[in-house]
Design an enzyme around this catalytic site. Structure first.
Site, PDB file in Angstrom:
ATOM      1  N   GLY A  30      -3.128   4.501   1.353  1.00 51.30           N
ATOM      2  CA  GLY A  30      -3.762   3.214   1.976  1.00 51.30           C
ATOM      3  C   GLY A  30      -4.365   2.522   0.959  1.00 51.30           C
ATOM      4  O   GLY A  30      -5.018   1.460   0.858  1.00 51.30           O
ATOM      5  N   HIS A  31      -3.927   2.674  -0.354  1.00 45.61           N
ATOM      6  CA  HIS A  31      -4.520   1.967  -1.300  1.00 45.61           C
ATOM      7  C   HIS A  31      -3.258   1.332  -2.192  1.00 45.61           C
ATOM      8  O   HIS A  31      -2.081   1.773  -1.854  1.00 45.61           O
ATOM      9  CB  HIS A  31      -5.490   2.526  -2.430  1.00 45.61           C
ATOM     10  CG  HIS A  31      -4.774   3.774  -3.127  1.00 45.61           C
ATOM     11  ND1 HIS A  31      -5.329   4.962  -2.738  1.00 45.61           N
ATOM     12  CD2 HIS A  31      -3.833   4.107  -4.054  1.00 45.61           C
ATOM     13  CE1 HIS A  31      -4.835   5.954  -3.702  1.00 45.61           C
ATOM     14  NE2 HIS A  31      -3.977   5.565  -4.265  1.00 45.61           N
ATOM     15  N   LEU A  78       0.852  -1.179   0.172  1.00 50.28           N
ATOM     16  CA  LEU A  78      -0.122  -0.037   0.027  1.00 50.28           C
ATOM     17  C   LEU A  78       0.882   1.446  -0.091  1.00 50.28           C
ATOM     18  O   LEU A  78       1.966   1.331   0.407  1.00 50.28           O
ATOM     19  CB  LEU A  78      -0.845   0.020   1.137  1.00 50.28           C
ATOM     20  CG  LEU A  78      -1.799  -0.958   1.399  1.00 50.28           C
ATOM     21  CD1 LEU A  78      -2.569  -1.166   2.745  1.00 50.28           C
ATOM     22  CD2 LEU A  78      -2.770  -1.428   0.124  1.00 50.28           C
ATOM     23  N   ASP A  79       0.235   2.404  -0.751  1.00 49.64           N
ATOM     24  CA  ASP A  79       1.102   3.957  -0.474  1.00 49.64           C
ATOM     25  C   ASP A  79       0.614   4.398   0.577  1.00 49.64           C
ATOM     26  O   ASP A  79      -0.157   3.809   1.485  1.00 49.64           O
ATOM     27  CB  ASP A  79       0.899   4.141  -1.739  1.00 49.64           C
ATOM     28  CG  ASP A  79      -0.612   4.669  -2.144  1.00 49.64           C
ATOM     29  OD1 ASP A  79      -1.404   4.728  -1.384  1.00 49.64           O
ATOM     30  OD2 ASP A  79      -0.820   5.017  -3.340  1.00 49.64           O
ATOM     31  N   THR A  80       0.966   5.638   0.749  1.00 46.82           N
ATOM     32  CA  THR A  80       0.583   6.492   1.967  1.00 46.82           C
ATOM     33  C   THR A  80      -0.785   6.977   2.007  1.00 46.82           C
ATOM     34  O   THR A  80      -1.239   7.136   3.223  1.00 46.82           O
ATOM     35  CB  THR A  80       1.232   7.924   1.726  1.00 46.82           C
ATOM     36  OG1 THR A  80       1.224   8.422   0.461  1.00 46.82           O
ATOM     37  CG2 THR A  80       2.875   7.787   1.955  1.00 46.82           C
TER      38      THR A  80
END
Length: 138
Positions: A18-19, A14-16
């Site tokens: 949240g996806h 996940l990226d920052t």
């Protein structure tokens, strides 16, 4: 029949926001392509021993839906052959309910590892090596 593999989105992907990080879609697509080759009886070792290896020449990703940690997805893969040295690779990342989360399309070829040139008949070469060539023409 279109080949597929199922994957669960992991927290570290996940990226920052949240996806699922955009680059991981490409990793899922790569995983599905290698699993298709393996299921057809063409693991990496067999391809290398025959003197060829797959190469991606162009890849386009269209993102359609956010994926989050724990989501289970199905990654499809099919090779579409025409005339010449290249072929199309068509893939989708689908949610459990069948919603398209991403479409990955590309152009690929089979590289002669000695000459570093694309081979003339990738479909015929792969079919001749494969245990299950029917999987290679979705």
């Amino acid at each position: 029949m279109t080949f597929f593999v199922d994957v669960t989105v992991r927290g570290y992907e996940l990226d920052t926001q949240g996806h699922l990080n955009q680059a991981v879609y490409l990793q899922y697509a790569e995983h599905a392509r290698w699993e298709l080759l393996r299921a057809a009886g063409l693991p990496q070792e067999k391809l290398l021993a025959s003197g060829v290896g797959p190469v991606a020449l162009e890849v386009t990703v269209k993102y359609a839906r956010e994926l989050r940690g724990g989501d289970r997805v199905r990654v499809t893969c099919r090779f579409v052959y025409g005339e010449g040295r290249t072929f199309r690779v068509e893939q989708q990342v689908l949610t459990e309910d069948g919603t398209v989360a991403a479409e990955i399309t590309g152009v690929a070829g089979m590289l002669d590892l000695a000459s570093r040139r694309l081979i003339a008949d990738p479909a015929g070469h792969l079919a001749g090596l494969a245990d299950h060539p029917e999987l290679l023409s979705g």
